[in-house]
Every structure is written in C-alpha cells, then in structure tokens.
Design an enzyme around this catalytic site. Structure first.
Site, PDB file in Angstrom:
ATOM      1  N   LYS A  84       0.817  -1.284  -0.145  1.00  0.00           N
ATOM      2  CA  LYS A  84      -0.041  -0.015  -0.042  1.00  0.00           C
ATOM      3  C   LYS A  84       0.809   1.285  -0.071  1.00  0.00           C
ATOM      4  O   LYS A  84       0.229   2.272   0.227  1.00  0.00           O
ATOM      5  CB  LYS A  84      -0.727  -0.072   1.090  1.00  0.00           C
ATOM      6  CG  LYS A  84      -0.232  -0.136   2.502  1.00  0.00           C
ATOM      7  CD  LYS A  84      -1.134   0.338   3.905  1.00  0.00           C
ATOM      8  CE  LYS A  84      -0.515   0.444   4.950  1.00  0.00           C
ATOM      9  NZ  LYS A  84      -1.146   0.877   6.046  1.00  0.00           N
ATOM     10  N   SER A 124      -9.631   2.069  -2.464  1.00  0.00           N
ATOM     11  CA  SER A 124      -9.071   3.319  -1.969  1.00  0.00           C
ATOM     12  C   SER A 124      -9.794   4.474  -2.792  1.00  0.00           C
ATOM     13  O   SER A 124      -9.834   4.406  -3.910  1.00  0.00           O
ATOM     14  CB  SER A 124      -7.739   3.224  -2.177  1.00  0.00           C
ATOM     15  OG  SER A 124      -7.047   4.424  -2.000  1.00  0.00           O
ATOM     16  N   TYR A 148       0.216   2.659  -7.467  1.00  0.00           N
ATOM     17  CA  TYR A 148      -0.680   1.856  -6.293  1.00  0.00           C
ATOM     18  C   TYR A 148      -1.987   2.029  -6.660  1.00  0.00           C
ATOM     19  O   TYR A 148      -2.921   1.008  -6.538  1.00  0.00           O
ATOM     20  CB  TYR A 148      -0.533   2.472  -5.071  1.00  0.00           C
ATOM     21  CG  TYR A 148      -1.204   2.294  -3.777  1.00  0.00           C
ATOM     22  CD1 TYR A 148      -1.453   0.914  -3.356  1.00  0.00           C
ATOM     23  CD2 TYR A 148      -2.190   3.119  -3.426  1.00  0.00           C
ATOM     24  CE1 TYR A 148      -2.365   0.497  -2.366  1.00  0.00           C
ATOM     25  CE2 TYR A 148      -3.215   2.780  -2.608  1.00  0.00           C
ATOM     26  CZ  TYR A 148      -3.219   1.535  -2.093  1.00  0.00           C
ATOM     27  OH  TYR A 148      -4.168   1.224  -1.015  1.00  0.00           O
ATOM     28  N   LYS A 152      -5.364  -0.793  -7.609  1.00  0.00           N
ATOM     29  CA  LYS A 152      -6.769  -0.868  -6.833  1.00  0.00           C
ATOM     30  C   LYS A 152      -7.868  -0.615  -8.059  1.00  0.00           C
ATOM     31  O   LYS A 152      -8.786  -1.410  -8.018  1.00  0.00           O
ATOM     32  CB  LYS A 152      -6.724   0.317  -5.913  1.00  0.00           C
ATOM     33  CG  LYS A 152      -5.978  -0.026  -4.721  1.00  0.00           C
ATOM     34  CD  LYS A 152      -6.442  -1.094  -3.993  1.00  0.00           C
ATOM     35  CE  LYS A 152      -5.619  -1.299  -2.839  1.00  0.00           C
ATOM     36  NZ  LYS A 152      -5.820  -2.523  -2.255  1.00  0.00           N
ATOM     37  N   PHE A 177     -11.388   6.289   2.542  1.00  0.00           N
ATOM     38  CA  PHE A 177     -10.625   7.444   2.646  1.00  0.00           C
ATOM     39  C   PHE A 177      -9.471   7.465   3.486  1.00  0.00           C
ATOM     40  O   PHE A 177      -8.609   6.637   3.075  1.00  0.00           O
ATOM     41  CB  PHE A 177     -11.577   8.742   2.687  1.00  0.00           C
ATOM     42  CG  PHE A 177     -12.341   8.906   1.422  1.00  0.00           C
ATOM     43  CD1 PHE A 177     -13.306   8.118   0.778  1.00  0.00           C
ATOM     44  CD2 PHE A 177     -12.177  10.291   0.719  1.00  0.00           C
ATOM     45  CE1 PHE A 177     -13.656   8.372  -0.310  1.00  0.00           C
ATOM     46  CE2 PHE A 177     -12.613  10.456  -0.527  1.00  0.00           C
ATOM     47  CZ  PHE A 177     -13.504   9.605  -0.705  1.00  0.00           C
TER      48      PHE A 177
HETATM   49  P1  NAD Z   1      -1.447  -3.453   6.242  1.00  0.00           P
HETATM   50  O1  NAD Z   1      -0.250  -3.497   5.543  1.00  0.00           O
HETATM   51  O2  NAD Z   1      -1.400  -2.840   7.792  1.00  0.00           O
HETATM   52  O3  NAD Z   1      -2.220  -4.460   6.172  1.00  0.00           O
HETATM   53  C1  NAD Z   1      -1.885  -5.507   5.065  1.00  0.00           C
HETATM   54  C2  NAD Z   1      -1.926  -6.803   5.796  1.00  0.00           C
HETATM   55  O4  NAD Z   1      -1.911  -7.859   4.528  1.00  0.00           O
HETATM   56  C3  NAD Z   1      -0.450  -6.985   6.489  1.00  0.00           C
HETATM   57  O5  NAD Z   1      -0.659  -7.623   7.804  1.00  0.00           O
HETATM   58  C4  NAD Z   1       0.590  -7.690   5.664  1.00  0.00           C
HETATM   59  O6  NAD Z   1       1.348  -8.495   6.347  1.00  0.00           O
HETATM   60  C5  NAD Z   1      -0.573  -8.683   4.787  1.00  0.00           C
HETATM   61  N1  NAD Z   1      -0.140  -8.852   3.426  1.00  0.00           N
HETATM   62  C6  NAD Z   1       0.576  -8.233   2.488  1.00  0.00           C
HETATM   63  N2  NAD Z   1       0.786  -8.763   1.416  1.00  0.00           N
HETATM   64  C7  NAD Z   1       0.292 -10.240   1.532  1.00  0.00           C
HETATM   65  C8  NAD Z   1       0.350 -11.388   0.739  1.00  0.00           C
HETATM   66  N3  NAD Z   1       0.644 -11.219  -0.314  1.00  0.00           N
HETATM   67  N4  NAD Z   1      -0.279 -12.592   1.442  1.00  0.00           N
HETATM   68  C9  NAD Z   1      -0.747 -12.463   2.628  1.00  0.00           C
HETATM   69  N5  NAD Z   1      -0.969 -11.270   3.514  1.00  0.00           N
HETATM   70  C10 NAD Z   1      -0.201 -10.158   2.831  1.00  0.00           C
HETATM   71  O7  NAD Z   1      -2.422  -2.359   5.495  1.00  0.00           O
HETATM   72  P2  NAD Z   1      -3.871  -1.556   5.993  1.00  0.00           P
HETATM   73  O8  NAD Z   1      -3.622  -0.397   6.082  1.00  0.00           O
HETATM   74  O9  NAD Z   1      -4.495  -2.799   6.752  1.00  0.00           O
HETATM   75  O10 NAD Z   1      -4.683  -2.043   4.377  1.00  0.00           O
HETATM   76  C11 NAD Z   1      -5.421  -2.795   3.984  1.00  0.00           C
HETATM   77  C12 NAD Z   1      -5.887  -2.718   2.580  1.00  0.00           C
HETATM   78  O11 NAD Z   1      -6.611  -1.482   2.534  1.00  0.00           O
HETATM   79  C13 NAD Z   1      -4.584  -2.587   1.682  1.00  0.00           C
HETATM   80  O12 NAD Z   1      -5.307  -3.432   0.541  1.00  0.00           O
HETATM   81  C14 NAD Z   1      -4.819  -1.344   1.250  1.00  0.00           C
HETATM   82  O13 NAD Z   1      -4.116  -1.095  -0.044  1.00  0.00           O
HETATM   83  C15 NAD Z   1      -6.085  -0.847   1.576  1.00  0.00           C
HETATM   84  N6  NAD Z   1      -6.226   0.584   1.860  1.00  0.00           N
HETATM   85  C16 NAD Z   1      -5.371   1.026   2.790  1.00  0.00           C
HETATM   86  C17 NAD Z   1      -5.700   2.436   3.347  1.00  0.00           C
HETATM   87  C18 NAD Z   1      -4.806   2.946   4.352  1.00  0.00           C
HETATM   88  O14 NAD Z   1      -4.575   4.328   4.405  1.00  0.00           O
HETATM   89  N7  NAD Z   1      -4.256   2.307   5.346  1.00  0.00           N
HETATM   90  C19 NAD Z   1      -6.368   3.246   2.423  1.00  0.00           C
HETATM   91  C20 NAD Z   1      -7.131   2.471   1.414  1.00  0.00           C
HETATM   92  C21 NAD Z   1      -6.948   1.378   1.435  1.00  0.00           C
HETATM   93  C1  WQD Z   2      -2.477  13.457   4.524  1.00  0.00           C
HETATM   94  C2  WQD Z   2      -1.848  14.909   4.300  1.00  0.00           C
HETATM   95  C3  WQD Z   2      -0.019  15.211   3.089  1.00  0.00           C
HETATM   96  C4  WQD Z   2       2.643  13.135   6.064  1.00  0.00           C
HETATM   97  C5  WQD Z   2      -2.383   8.135   1.270  1.00  0.00           C
HETATM   98  C6  WQD Z   2      -2.288   7.458   0.081  1.00  0.00           C
HETATM   99  C7  WQD Z   2      -3.645   6.942  -0.316  1.00  0.00           C
HETATM  100  C8  WQD Z   2      -4.397   6.241   0.883  1.00  0.00           C
HETATM  101  C9  WQD Z   2      -3.984   6.962   2.257  1.00  0.00           C
HETATM  102  C10 WQD Z   2      -3.999   3.619   0.808  1.00  0.00           C
HETATM  103  C11 WQD Z   2      -1.313  15.260   3.052  1.00  0.00           C
HETATM  104  C12 WQD Z   2       0.095  15.775   4.633  1.00  0.00           C
HETATM  105  C13 WQD Z   2       1.375  13.842   5.354  1.00  0.00           C
HETATM  106  C14 WQD Z   2       3.589  14.013   6.870  1.00  0.00           C
HETATM  107  C15 WQD Z   2       2.471  15.898   6.025  1.00  0.00           C
HETATM  108  N1  WQD Z   2      -3.967   5.192   1.317  1.00  0.00           N
HETATM  109  N2  WQD Z   2       1.647  15.162   5.367  1.00  0.00           N
HETATM  110  N3  WQD Z   2       3.409  15.392   6.310  1.00  0.00           N
HETATM  111  O1  WQD Z   2      -1.414  11.059   0.805  1.00  0.00           O
HETATM  112  O2  WQD Z   2      -3.831  11.582   1.491  1.00  0.00           O
HETATM  113  O3  WQD Z   2      -3.150   9.259   1.248  1.00  0.00           O
HETATM  114  O4  WQD Z   2      -2.733   7.221   2.597  1.00  0.00           O
HETATM  115  O5  WQD Z   2      -4.760   3.582  -0.227  1.00  0.00           O
HETATM  116  O6  WQD Z   2      -3.627   6.013  -1.517  1.00  0.00           O
HETATM  117  O7  WQD Z   2      -2.005   8.408  -0.993  1.00  0.00           O
HETATM  118  O8  WQD Z   2      -2.427  10.464   3.271  1.00  0.00           O
HETATM  119  O9  WQD Z   2      -1.491  10.762   5.543  1.00  0.00           O
HETATM  120  O10 WQD Z   2       0.058  10.778   3.575  1.00  0.00           O
HETATM  121  O11 WQD Z   2      -1.152  12.501   3.789  1.00  0.00           O
HETATM  122  O12 WQD Z   2       2.134  17.412   5.837  1.00  0.00           O
HETATM  123  O13 WQD Z   2       4.672  13.581   7.173  1.00  0.00           O
HETATM  124  O14 WQD Z   2      -0.788  15.268   5.175  1.00  0.00           O
HETATM  125  O15 WQD Z   2       0.717  16.166   2.217  1.00  0.00           O
HETATM  126  O16 WQD Z   2      -1.851  16.571   2.707  1.00  0.00           O
HETATM  127  P1  WQD Z   2      -2.569  10.835   1.640  1.00  0.00           P
HETATM  128  P2  WQD Z   2      -1.216  10.980   4.088  1.00  0.00           P
END
Ligand code: NAD
Ligand code: WQD
Length: 339
Positions: A84, A124, A148, A152, A177
């Site tokens: 991610k 996402s 990335y 998605k 979000f």
């Molecule tokens: P995370 O990295 O904490 O959790 C992902 C988990 O999947 C981890 O425990 C990792 O060890 C496991 N993993 C990764 N690749 C694997 C594989 N090939 N086989 C088995 N396990 C595997 O991330 P998260 O923040 O919990 O995100 C979960 C999902 O949500 C992801 O698909 C991420 O892209 C999506 N997402 C996250 C965010 C965010 O900001 N955290 C936002 C939007 C979408």
């Molecule tokens: C938030 C705001 C930065 C860090 C990302 C991925 C998105 C999703 C969620 C998975 C922005 C500012 C950040 C710092 C800062 N993930 N910032 N100093 O970029 O909105 O989204 O995570 O799907 O795909 O792109 O989140 O938390 O990185 O940033 O000023 O050290 O904070 O510029 O305005 P973002 P973020």
C-alpha cells in the site's frame, strides 16, 4: 457467516477482525506477516474474547490457498492483503502489480473452485485521482495518478469481470478515505515499519518523542489554511463498515462501489492542533515544500454508504486523536516488545 479474511494481522484487518468476532462471525485469517506482527492476533483474541484460526500464508501461493479454501469453505472473503505504499509503488511497479493483482486473481480463482460467491475488497479513494469535483461521488471519473492507485482500480475491474460471470455473485468495492485512530482500548493500532509515510502515525511519533518534528508538506494549497485537506475516518468506523458490507452482499447480488469516509475535510494543521489538545503534547512542525503527487484536497460524498449499507461514521477528529494517542503512549514501539 464463515468469512476468510486476508491480511487480518494488518492495521485495518485487525480492527475488522474484532468487530467480526463480536458480531459472532466464524473467521479464518491468512497473513504472510510482511507488514505486521503475529502478536496482533493475541490482542484481537483478548479484546474480542473469542478465538479464531489463522495460517501464515501468502495469498499468491495457489497451493496454500487451495488447502485453506477446501478446509474452511468460506461463504465470503474480505480481501485486505496487499502492498500500500504509494512512493514504493512508483519505484517497484512490477512488484505492486504482481502482489496486488495476482493476489486478487488467485483468490477469485480459489473462490470459484469451492463456489464461494461473495467478496468485500479494500479499494481506495486514490482510484479517483485529480478531483474534477468534490466531494468525490462513486461515479466520479476514475483516473489514479500512481501505480498503487492503478492496482486498486484494476483489481476493482477484475473483481467486476469475475462477478459478471454469474448473476449469483456479489462484490463490494469499498473505497476508503484516510483511515486513522486505534481501538479505544489502546491494545491494537497502526504500527508502520520505518519512517511513517502517513500523517497521523507521524504526528503520534512526534508526540511520543520518536521524531523531533513533523514535516508539513506545503502551506500554499488553495485550502482553508494552505495545508492539504483530507477526509480522515476512524478505524473502528471503517471496521463496522465492513460488517455492514458483508451483511449487504449476503442479501444482494452484483457489484457495488461504496465510499467509506466521513464527508468532512480536515487540514494538516487542524489535525496537528486536534492532536495537541487530545494528547496534551506539543507537536513541533516545519513547513516544507509540497510532496510530489499530493492533491490539495479531497473528501467523500458518503451518502451512498448511508443509503445502501445503513452505515455512517460516528467518531470525531478528537476521538481519532485521543485513540491514536492511547495506542501510541501504551505501545511506544508498537507491537515490538518494550525494551
Ligand atoms: P497493512 O499493511 O497494515 O495490512 C495488510 C496486511 O496484509 C499486512 O498484515 C500484511 O502482512 C498482509 N499481506 C501483504 N501482502 C500479503 C500477501 N501477499 N499475502 C498475505 N498477506 C499479505 O495495510 P492496511 O492499512 O491494513 O490496508 C489493508 C488494505 O486496505 C490494503 O489492501 C490497502 O491497500 C487498503 N487501503 C489502505 C488504506 C490506508 O490508508 N491504510 C487506504 C485505502 C486502502
Ligand atoms: C495526508 C496529508 C500530506 C505526512 C495516502 C495514500 C492513499 C491512501 C491513504 C491507501 C497530505 C500531509 C503527510 C507528513 C504531511 N492509502 N502530510 N506530513 O496522501 O492523503 O493518502 O494514504 O490507499 O492512497 O496516498 O495520506 O496521510 O500521507 O497525507 O504534511 O509527514 O498530510 O501532504 O496533505 P494521503 P497521508
């Protein structure tokens, strides 16, 4: 329901496990621990007062997944596992396509083998790309601006094509979000390895003294105070959205994409001040140049989730900061044993 959760040891997966177990779902989880610790599962079991089975396995490993599917026979899958980090995805695009697309395709193939027809997928808000209008509705054009985001979007497409092969299949594409916060017990939370990329874990590491100050990436955006604006959603609200999504797909067929956000935009400086209030700690920061690829602002239109899933975020920015601080102060090194 018998639910297979991939990536259950991760940040969103672990909080969702607690909610699923509290709602008495029968859970099996798979994780390769590439970005998480097995200690998470001990804590999830303690918090929910329930046990569940898990296996260390890679979702790309067809043989391992095949055995798990035939033994557990899930009625639904929640697919969190994947990579991610936006910056890393630009440096290693093939790794991201391999992990995120093949992982999804392998799961769908295993589901077909045992006639499992229901999936909830972690998508996402990044699939929308540069806003043509705000808030983003689910029918906003889809133009992700990084690798990335494309993994998605293309996973969404693959799942939709899979679902179209049989009218009894059902898929929910949840577009998160910005998930932040922690379980209100302080027992589980976000535990990034290395230097955090995201705002909230960075702020909380400044608060605990692991980092001297926050870099604020740009104060010249066209936003309320010049800093970036995002829709931060509490991880417990996000977890309950998954349980609602599961209920929905068990009763409806076809594919739906749904935003999970609060509908409110919060700036970086607003978040810094809210964290100071919730934690009582001073957060030093320095204004830096903009980060490459950052959007000025985005937030969700969250009405579809309300209508379709009967789900609405309930937690405030104060809750998000207070719960993050409880997790961070009780676990200064995350899941690592305390030294
Ligand atoms: P995370 O990295 O904490 O959790 C992902 C988990 O999947 C981890 O425990 C990792 O060890 C496991 N993993 C990764 N690749 C694997 C594989 N090939 N086989 C088995 N396990 C595997 O991330 P998260 O923040 O919990 O995100 C979960 C999902 O949500 C992801 O698909 C991420 O892209 C999506 N997402 C996250 C965010 C965010 O900001 N955290 C936002 C939007 C979408
Ligand atoms: C938030 C705001 C930065 C860090 C990302 C991925 C998105 C999703 C969620 C998975 C922005 C500012 C950040 C710092 C800062 N993930 N910032 N100093 O970029 O909105 O989204 O995570 O799907 O795909 O792109 O989140 O938390 O990185 O940033 O000023 O050290 O904070 O510029 O305005 P973002 P973020």
């Amino acid at each position: 329901m018998r639910v297979l959760v991939t990536g259950g040891s991760g940040y969103i997966g672990s909080h969702t496990l607690v909610t699923l177990l509290q709602e008495r779902h029968d859970v099996f989880t798979v994780d390769n621990f590439s970005n998480s610790s097995p200690e998470t599962f001990n804590r999830v079991m303690r918090l929910s007062n329930q046990t569940f089975d898990f296996e260390e396995a890679d979702v790309n490993d067809a043989d391992a997944m095949s055995s798990i599917f035939s033994a557990f026979e899930p009625e639904a899958v929640i697919h969190f596992a994947g990579l991610k980090a936006v910056g890393e995805s630009e440096e290693k695009p093939l790794l991201y396509y391999q992990e995120n697309l093949n992982g999804t395709m392998n799961l769908l193939a295993q589901m077909d083998k045992i006639n499992c027809r229901n999936i909830v997928f972690s998508s996402s808000a990044t699939v929308y790309g540069i806003p043509e209008f705000l808030p983003y509705t689910e029918d906003h054009p889809l133009n992700p601006i990084n690798v990335y985001g494309r993994t998605k979007l293309w996973s969404e497409q693959i799942i939709s094509d899979w679902a179209a092969t049989d009218p009894s299949k059902s898929a929910m594409l949840l577009r998160y979000f910005n998930p932040v916060g922690a379980h209100d017990s302080g027992q589980i939370g976000e535990d990034p390895s290395g230097i955090p990329n995201n705002l909230m874990p960075f702020i909380s590491q400044v608060a605990i003294g692991r980092r001297p100050y926050l870099n604020v990436f740009g104060d010249d955006f066209d936003t309320k105070d010049g800093t970036g604006v995002r829709d931060y959603i509490h991880i417990s609200d996000l977890a309950s959205g998954h349980v609602k999504a599961l209920d929905y797909i068990s009763q409806h067929k076809g594919v739906e994409a749904v935003n999970l956000g609060t509908g409110e935009g919060v700036s970086v400086l607003e978040m810094v001040h809210a964290f100071e209030t919730a934690s009582g700690q001073k957060i030093d920061y320095k204004i830096m140049p903009r980060r490459k690829g950052d959007l000025a602002a985005n937030w969700a239109d969250s009405r579809k989730a309300e209508t379709l899933l009967n789900w609405k975020a309930t937690k405030t920015i104060h809750d998000m900061c207070a719960d993050t601080w409880r997790w961070q102060s009780q676990n200064p090194n995350g899941y690592e044993p305390q030294s």
